[in-house]
Every structure is written in C-alpha cells, then in structure tokens.
Design a protein around this motif. Structure first.
Motif, PDB file in Angstrom:
ATOM      1  N   TYR A   1     -68.704   0.529  -5.892  1.00  0.00           N
ATOM      2  CA  TYR A   1     -68.535  -0.909  -5.659  1.00  0.00           C
ATOM      3  C   TYR A   1     -67.094  -1.301  -5.335  1.00  0.00           C
ATOM      4  O   TYR A   1     -66.568  -2.306  -5.831  1.00  0.00           O
ATOM      5  N   GLY A   2     -66.436  -0.472  -4.526  1.00  0.00           N
ATOM      6  CA  GLY A   2     -65.102  -0.854  -4.074  1.00  0.00           C
ATOM      7  C   GLY A   2     -64.036  -0.687  -5.151  1.00  0.00           C
ATOM      8  O   GLY A   2     -62.923  -1.196  -5.019  1.00  0.00           O
ATOM      9  N   THR A   3     -64.336   0.060  -6.235  1.00  0.00           N
ATOM     10  CA  THR A   3     -63.328   0.210  -7.302  1.00  0.00           C
ATOM     11  C   THR A   3     -62.508   1.486  -7.141  1.00  0.00           C
ATOM     12  O   THR A   3     -61.547   1.688  -7.887  1.00  0.00           O
ATOM     13  N   LEU A   4     -62.888   2.332  -6.191  1.00  0.00           N
ATOM     14  CA  LEU A   4     -62.110   3.558  -5.935  1.00  0.00           C
ATOM     15  C   LEU A   4     -61.359   3.449  -4.609  1.00  0.00           C
ATOM     16  O   LEU A   4     -60.443   4.217  -4.328  1.00  0.00           O
ATOM     17  N   GLY A   5     -61.767   2.489  -3.767  1.00  0.00           N
ATOM     18  CA  GLY A   5     -61.173   2.336  -2.435  1.00  0.00           C
ATOM     19  C   GLY A   5     -62.179   1.684  -1.509  1.00  0.00           C
ATOM     20  O   GLY A   5     -63.323   1.419  -1.934  1.00  0.00           O
ATOM     21  N   TYR A   6     -61.790   1.387  -0.258  1.00  0.00           N
ATOM     22  CA  TYR A   6     -62.684   0.705   0.681  1.00  0.00           C
ATOM     23  C   TYR A   6     -63.045   1.584   1.866  1.00  0.00           C
ATOM     24  O   TYR A   6     -62.174   2.234   2.448  1.00  0.00           O
ATOM     25  N   ALA A   7     -64.327   1.602   2.195  1.00  0.00           N
ATOM     26  CA  ALA A   7     -64.817   2.402   3.327  1.00  0.00           C
ATOM     27  C   ALA A   7     -64.391   1.720   4.626  1.00  0.00           C
ATOM     28  O   ALA A   7     -64.924   0.677   4.993  1.00  0.00           O
ATOM     29  N   LEU A   8     -63.426   2.309   5.310  1.00  0.00           N
ATOM     30  CA  LEU A   8     -62.962   1.763   6.590  1.00  0.00           C
ATOM     31  C   LEU A   8     -63.865   2.249   7.719  1.00  0.00           C
ATOM     32  O   LEU A   8     -64.123   1.530   8.681  1.00  0.00           O
ATOM     33  N   ARG A   9     -64.323   3.499   7.602  1.00  0.00           N
ATOM     34  CA  ARG A   9     -65.163   4.101   8.648  1.00  0.00           C
ATOM     35  C   ARG A   9     -66.217   4.986   7.970  1.00  0.00           C
ATOM     36  O   ARG A   9     -65.913   5.646   6.982  1.00  0.00           O
ATOM     37  N   VAL A  10     -67.424   4.944   8.505  1.00  0.00           N
ATOM     38  CA  VAL A  10     -68.499   5.776   7.968  1.00  0.00           C
ATOM     39  C   VAL A  10     -69.212   6.451   9.139  1.00  0.00           C
ATOM     40  O   VAL A  10     -69.552   5.783  10.121  1.00  0.00           O
ATOM     41  N   LYS A  11     -69.404   7.755   9.037  1.00  0.00           N
ATOM     42  CA  LYS A  11     -70.211   8.483  10.024  1.00  0.00           C
ATOM     43  C   LYS A  11     -71.520   8.813   9.321  1.00  0.00           C
ATOM     44  O   LYS A  11     -71.505   9.385   8.228  1.00  0.00           O
TER      45      LYS A  11
ATOM     46  N   ALA B   1     -55.019  -0.465  -8.532  1.00  0.00           N
ATOM     47  CA  ALA B   1     -54.991  -1.537  -7.522  1.00  0.00           C
ATOM     48  C   ALA B   1     -56.342  -2.240  -7.491  1.00  0.00           C
ATOM     49  O   ALA B   1     -56.436  -3.442  -7.212  1.00  0.00           O
ATOM     50  N   PHE B   2     -57.414  -1.494  -7.782  1.00  0.00           N
ATOM     51  CA  PHE B   2     -58.764  -2.068  -7.819  1.00  0.00           C
ATOM     52  C   PHE B   2     -59.224  -2.150  -9.278  1.00  0.00           C
ATOM     53  O   PHE B   2     -58.791  -1.358 -10.116  1.00  0.00           O
ATOM     54  N   PRO B   3     -60.102  -3.100  -9.587  1.00  0.00           N
ATOM     55  CA  PRO B   3     -60.570  -3.218 -10.977  1.00  0.00           C
ATOM     56  C   PRO B   3     -61.387  -2.005 -11.401  1.00  0.00           C
ATOM     57  O   PRO B   3     -61.810  -1.214 -10.565  1.00  0.00           O
ATOM     58  N   GLN B   4     -61.582  -1.849 -12.695  1.00  0.00           N
ATOM     59  CA  GLN B   4     -62.503  -0.847 -13.211  1.00  0.00           C
ATOM     60  C   GLN B   4     -63.929  -1.292 -12.890  1.00  0.00           C
ATOM     61  O   GLN B   4     -64.187  -2.487 -12.674  1.00  0.00           O
TER      62      GLN B   4
ATOM     63  N   LEU C   1     -57.238   3.676   0.290  1.00  0.00           N
ATOM     64  CA  LEU C   1     -56.973   3.716  -1.154  1.00  0.00           C
ATOM     65  C   LEU C   1     -56.027   2.591  -1.557  1.00  0.00           C
ATOM     66  O   LEU C   1     -55.367   1.988  -0.699  1.00  0.00           O
ATOM     67  N   GLY C   2     -55.942   2.356  -2.838  1.00  0.00           N
ATOM     68  CA  GLY C   2     -55.167   1.228  -3.369  1.00  0.00           C
ATOM     69  C   GLY C   2     -53.711   1.226  -2.931  1.00  0.00           C
ATOM     70  O   GLY C   2     -53.126   0.188  -2.650  1.00  0.00           O
ATOM     71  N   GLU C   3     -53.126   2.419  -2.805  1.00  0.00           N
ATOM     72  CA  GLU C   3     -51.695   2.432  -2.465  1.00  0.00           C
ATOM     73  C   GLU C   3     -51.506   2.443  -0.948  1.00  0.00           C
ATOM     74  O   GLU C   3     -50.408   2.629  -0.439  1.00  0.00           O
ATOM     75  N   GLY C   4     -52.610   2.265  -0.201  1.00  0.00           N
ATOM     76  CA  GLY C   4     -52.503   2.109   1.250  1.00  0.00           C
ATOM     77  C   GLY C   4     -52.767   3.395   2.027  1.00  0.00           C
ATOM     78  O   GLY C   4     -52.859   3.376   3.247  1.00  0.00           O
ATOM     79  N   ARG C   5     -52.911   4.505   1.335  1.00  0.00           N
ATOM     80  CA  ARG C   5     -53.203   5.776   2.004  1.00  0.00           C
ATOM     81  C   ARG C   5     -54.661   5.760   2.483  1.00  0.00           C
ATOM     82  O   ARG C   5     -55.511   5.137   1.840  1.00  0.00           O
ATOM     83  N   ILE C   6     -54.930   6.451   3.599  1.00  0.00           N
ATOM     84  CA  ILE C   6     -56.311   6.561   4.087  1.00  0.00           C
ATOM     85  C   ILE C   6     -56.699   8.034   4.023  1.00  0.00           C
ATOM     86  O   ILE C   6     -55.979   8.885   4.553  1.00  0.00           O
ATOM     87  N   VAL C   7     -57.801   8.349   3.341  1.00  0.00           N
ATOM     88  CA  VAL C   7     -58.246   9.734   3.249  1.00  0.00           C
ATOM     89  C   VAL C   7     -59.613   9.886   3.924  1.00  0.00           C
ATOM     90  O   VAL C   7     -60.433   8.970   3.910  1.00  0.00           O
ATOM     91  N   THR C   8     -59.812  11.036   4.548  1.00  0.00           N
ATOM     92  CA  THR C   8     -61.111  11.349   5.159  1.00  0.00           C
ATOM     93  C   THR C   8     -61.862  12.280   4.225  1.00  0.00           C
ATOM     94  O   THR C   8     -61.306  13.301   3.795  1.00  0.00           O
TER      95      THR C   8
ATOM     96  N   LEU D   1     -62.115  10.392 -11.182  1.00  0.00           N
ATOM     97  CA  LEU D   1     -61.928   9.913  -9.802  1.00  0.00           C
ATOM     98  C   LEU D   1     -60.970   8.727  -9.789  1.00  0.00           C
ATOM     99  O   LEU D   1     -60.082   8.628  -8.925  1.00  0.00           O
ATOM    100  N   LYS D   2     -61.134   7.832 -10.739  1.00  0.00           N
ATOM    101  CA  LYS D   2     -60.288   6.626 -10.812  1.00  0.00           C
ATOM    102  C   LYS D   2     -58.826   7.042 -11.007  1.00  0.00           C
ATOM    103  O   LYS D   2     -57.922   6.533 -10.329  1.00  0.00           O
ATOM    104  N   ALA D   3     -58.606   8.007 -11.913  1.00  0.00           N
ATOM    105  CA  ALA D   3     -57.228   8.458 -12.195  1.00  0.00           C
ATOM    106  C   ALA D   3     -56.618   9.118 -10.955  1.00  0.00           C
ATOM    107  O   ALA D   3     -55.432   8.943 -10.650  1.00  0.00           O
ATOM    108  N   LYS D   4     -57.445   9.846 -10.187  1.00  0.00           N
ATOM    109  CA  LYS D   4     -56.928  10.588  -9.015  1.00  0.00           C
ATOM    110  C   LYS D   4     -56.717   9.674  -7.809  1.00  0.00           C
ATOM    111  O   LYS D   4     -55.689   9.746  -7.120  1.00  0.00           O
ATOM    112  N   TYR D   5     -57.664   8.740  -7.562  1.00  0.00           N
ATOM    113  CA  TYR D   5     -57.605   7.976  -6.305  1.00  0.00           C
ATOM    114  C   TYR D   5     -57.084   6.550  -6.483  1.00  0.00           C
ATOM    115  O   TYR D   5     -56.775   5.870  -5.491  1.00  0.00           O
ATOM    116  N   ASP D   6     -57.001   6.063  -7.698  1.00  0.00           N
ATOM    117  CA  ASP D   6     -56.446   4.714  -7.923  1.00  0.00           C
ATOM    118  C   ASP D   6     -55.605   4.687  -9.193  1.00  0.00           C
ATOM    119  O   ASP D   6     -55.833   3.875 -10.102  1.00  0.00           O
TER     120      ASP D   6
END
Ligand SMILES: Cc1cc2nc3c(=O)[nH]c(=O)nc-3n(C[C@H](O)[C@H](O)[C@H](O)COP(=O)(O)OP(=O)(O)OC[C@H]3O[C@@H](n4cnc5c(N)ncnc54)[C@H](O)[C@@H]3O)c2cc1C
Length: 396
Positions: free
Chosen positions: A105-115, A384-387, A80-87, A375-380
């Motif tokens: 498109y990467g506006t809520l956070g970045y996928a570090l791992r995908v199962k 930190a990421f654009p709209q 997430l934008g503030e550096g937290r990682i959530v599963t 989602l944007k309000a809760k996770y970013d």
C-alpha cells in the motif's frame, strides 16, 4: 505522480505491456485491446490504477488462470523514499521487494513503471450462467470447473443461499448477438435471467463497472428515471466514487440519518476461503446468520466469488503472507440495516460479519511481521512513508 499514466510499449507476441504506474485500467485496457491483447488480470473498476492494484490487491474472473494482478507482474520500477529508483524482478538483487511490494500500500515505495503479462483476446466473450440452489453443489461444481480449466473466465455470484450462479466466459470469434449493459439494462440482474449471453470483449471486461457490481443502487442509479437523468456517460464507478467521496466529506447521509434516527453501515469484505477446507458453504450460512442476527433479508448483501488457484511463484509471496492457494470468497455489498440496529457501535456489522466469516474458515489479508519489517528497514530506512498499520488502519 499523477502524470505517470502512459503506456510505454505493448508486445503482443511476447505477451507483455510496459506501462507507467498511475495509469487507470480503463486507459491501459484500451491500449492493449488495440493490439489484440488484454492485461492478464483486469480488476472490475475502470478507475483502479495498475500501481494501485499491484500495491493493493486486484482480482478478476481470469484469476483462476493467472492469479492476482501482482502475480502477472514481470518487472517493477519503484521510487523509494530517498528518491532512488530501483528496478525489481523475480530474480535480480531487488527480488525481495518484487515479492514484498504487493499489499504494501505504498509504504515501501511507489510503482513508477510496471511490466505485466498480457493475453490474446477474441472479439467476443460467450457467457454461460449456471444456477444452483445448494451451496455444497455450487462450490463442488466451482472446484470441478477450476480443475477442468477450460473456461477463459470463471466467477460466481450468490443472490441468496438458495440462488447462486457460476458464470463461465469463453472467448469467441463470432456472436449471434451482443447484449449492452452500459445504459438501460443492468448486468448483475441478467445473471439470474439468462442462461447464455454474448458481450464484446470490451464490454465483458467492464461488465461490473457500469453499476459498480450492484452498488449503484446506493446512489439510486438503478431507478429507470434517475438512470436516464444520469445519462450513459455518467453511469460508472468514476461517478459513484466521486458521489461517495463528496457525501463522506459533507456528511449528507449522516445528517439525514441523524434526523431519521437510523444508522447505516457499508460492509465490503474481501475474505479468502480455501475450497480445500470444504467449509465454504459454512461461510454463506455465517453471512446469513449475521444478516439474520440483525434481522435483514438475505438480499441485502450479494457476495461474489472469484476462484483463485495457486502457481509456483505465488508460493513465494504467500510465504510473506503465510497462506495456501485457494478460492477467494464473498465480497462486495452494502448493508442498510433497519432502524432496530440503532444504538449499535460503528462498524458493528463489519466486525460481526468478519468474525463469522473467519470462524467459518475464511482468511483475511494479513501482512506485516518480520518479513515486512526487514523490507521496510532496507528500502525505507528514514521512514519517508508511513508504516503499514499507520497507513491502512490509522489512515495517517
Ligand atoms: C470500493 C472498492 C472496490 C474495490 N473493488 C475491487 C474490485 O472490484 N476488484 C479488485 O480487484 N479490487 C477491488 N478493490 C481493491 C482495489 O483493487 C485496491 O484497493 C487497489 O489498491 C486500488 O487501487 P487504486 O489505483 O484505486 O489506488 P488507491 O485506492 O488510490 O490506493 C490504494 C492503495 O495503493 C497505494 N498506491 C496507489 N498507487 C500506487 C503506486 N503506484 N505505487 C505504490 N502504491 C500505490 C495507495 O497509497 C493506497 O495505499 C476495491 C477497492 C475498493 C476500495
């Protein structure tokens, strides 16, 4: 994040692969095939990454069984934008992000791992190309093939309103021969030339990459002599993407066109057409009318059809997108209109074609609204990421 590009584990028996988000499908698929499985849905281009296909949209000829790439997701780890990682999973405290991440498109956070789900493979795929001269018969037959569900892979290619093909792929343990479309021969041409064909499972998965569907013609790679100059290793979406990006950076095409006084426009449209609306053929005529409107031969754009049928889980995502389960229609193609199109505003053909497609019952991705805002309000919350609109339209 480029370094997050490794497979962490493959469990062929349980049917999943756990991987870092920036891995390309070329590397991911290679690892999976070594375990006798493949990712349930593998987009056609080797350079597309797992995280990108989940954050964007990925589809292929197994989508009639497994949906889009994000429908095969089992678990997602998001930076997430503030550096937290959530599963995130479909039923844990971050299920809202699990279902809202696709199309973000990467506006809520970045996928570090995908199962994601995997499916068992066999060494070969037998292809059957079935030809049609009527769009009604083509889409009717497509619906029947979807309902029967017996083929492992289903896609369609429309060369013109009077020449369309459904291609059925079935896994096979043996093959009397295998074709090779990784160098001299070109896969999409074989669809109109052959009724049956055999490919290794690897070559079936990457059958469209060597010529980026048919778009390699834009970099002259379908000319036999130039194809040899490219050489086998350089034929593929990785090379064409580099050339396209270099060209748009230095503007060679634009400079040449200015001198020649012509105007060209690439038109790549992804539009969904609900088979149930029975108006899909209308979309082909819509495409035709647009081509006719600008006086183009109907071979200028060759739509592709990827059937998609809904699964329960898709419904929850669709609620975010406000759509029903359906077939995904015409996409892919480049239009080089003759110079009489000169003087039209930029993206004229894109807009004209999209207008006709939507008018004929097509649906294009719509995402955003209150669900996305929540989602944007809760996770970013700090932005930190654009709209989404900023990222995808204003390209900020
Ligand atoms: C020319 C072209 C051809 C295409 N052809 C096909 C096709 O044949 N089949 C198909 O299924 N799809 C196709 N697509 C759609 C493609 O799957 C999506 O655009 C996908 O998002 C691209 O993923 P990428 O890894 O290439 O990422 P990029 O193109 O680099 O990024 C796409 C978007 O995803 C975001 N993103 C990338 N990685 C992550 C991550 N780890 N976490 C969060 N966000 C991320 C980026 O910020 C960007 O907004 C095509 C797209 C293009 C532009």
């Amino acid at each position: 994040m480029r370094g997050f590009n490794e497979v962490l584990a493959v469990d062929a028996a349980a049917g999943w692969v756990d991987s870092e988000g920036m891995i390309t499908y070329e590397d991911l698929t290679r690892e999976c095939l070594a375990h006798g499985v493949m990712p349930a849905v593998v987009p056609q281009l080797k350079t597309i990454t797992l995280g990108g296909a989940v954050a964007g949209v990925g589809i292929e000829s197994s989508s009639h069984r497994y949906g889009l790439v994000h429908d095969t997701m089992l678990e997602l780890e998001v930076l997430l934008g503030e550096g937290r990682i959530v599963t995130c999973t479909a039923d844990n405290e971050h299920a809202d992000l699990f279902f809202g991440f696709p199309n973000s498109y990467g506006t809520l956070g970045y996928a570090l791992r995908v199962k994601a789900r995997t499916v068992p493979v066999k060494p070969y795929v037998r292809l059957e190309h079935i030809g049609f001269q009527s769009a009604d018969k083509f889409f009717h037959a497509l619906g029947e093939r979807l309902r029967s569900g017996e083929a492992d892979f289903v896609d369609g290619t429309v060369f013109s309103p009077r020449q369309m093909y459904i291609t059925l792929g079935r896994f096979a343990d043996t093959a009397p021969y295998t074709s090779d479309y990784t160098y001299e021969r070109i896969y999409y041409r074989s669809i109109a030339e052959k009724r049956e064909d055999y490919l290794t499972v690897h070559d079936y998965i990457w059958r469209w990459d060597t010529d980026w569907f048919w778009c390699s013609k834009n970099v002259f790679a379908q000319h036999p002599l130039i194809r040899r100059l490219y050489g086998k290793e350089r034929l593929g979406s990785r090379t064409y993407t580099k050339i396209m990006r270099w060209n748009s950076r230095v503007g060679i095409t634009k400079k040449v066109e200015r001198v020649l006084g012509i105007h060209s426009e690439s038109v790549i449209q992804d539009v969904d057409i609900p088979l149930s609306r029975g108006r899909v053929p209308g979309v082909l005529w819509a495409r035709d009318r647009t081509l006719a409107a600008v006086g183009l031969p109907d071979r200028a754009a060759t739509p592709q059809v990827f059937p998609l049928s809904g699964a329960a889980r898709v419904v929850r995502q669709l609620r975010l997108l406000g759509r029903e389960a359906h077939a995904r229609g015409p996409s892919g193609g480049a239009l080089q209109p003759p110079d009489r199109a000169q003087g039209r505003r930029a993206r004229w053909h894109q807009v004209a074609l999209l207008g006709q497609l939507l008018h004929a019952g097509g649906i294009q991705q719509s995402y955003g609204g209150p669900a996305y805002a929540a989602l944007k309000a809760k996770y970013d919350p700090q932005g930190a990421f654009p709209q989404l609109y900023e990222k995808c339209v204003l390209r900020r």
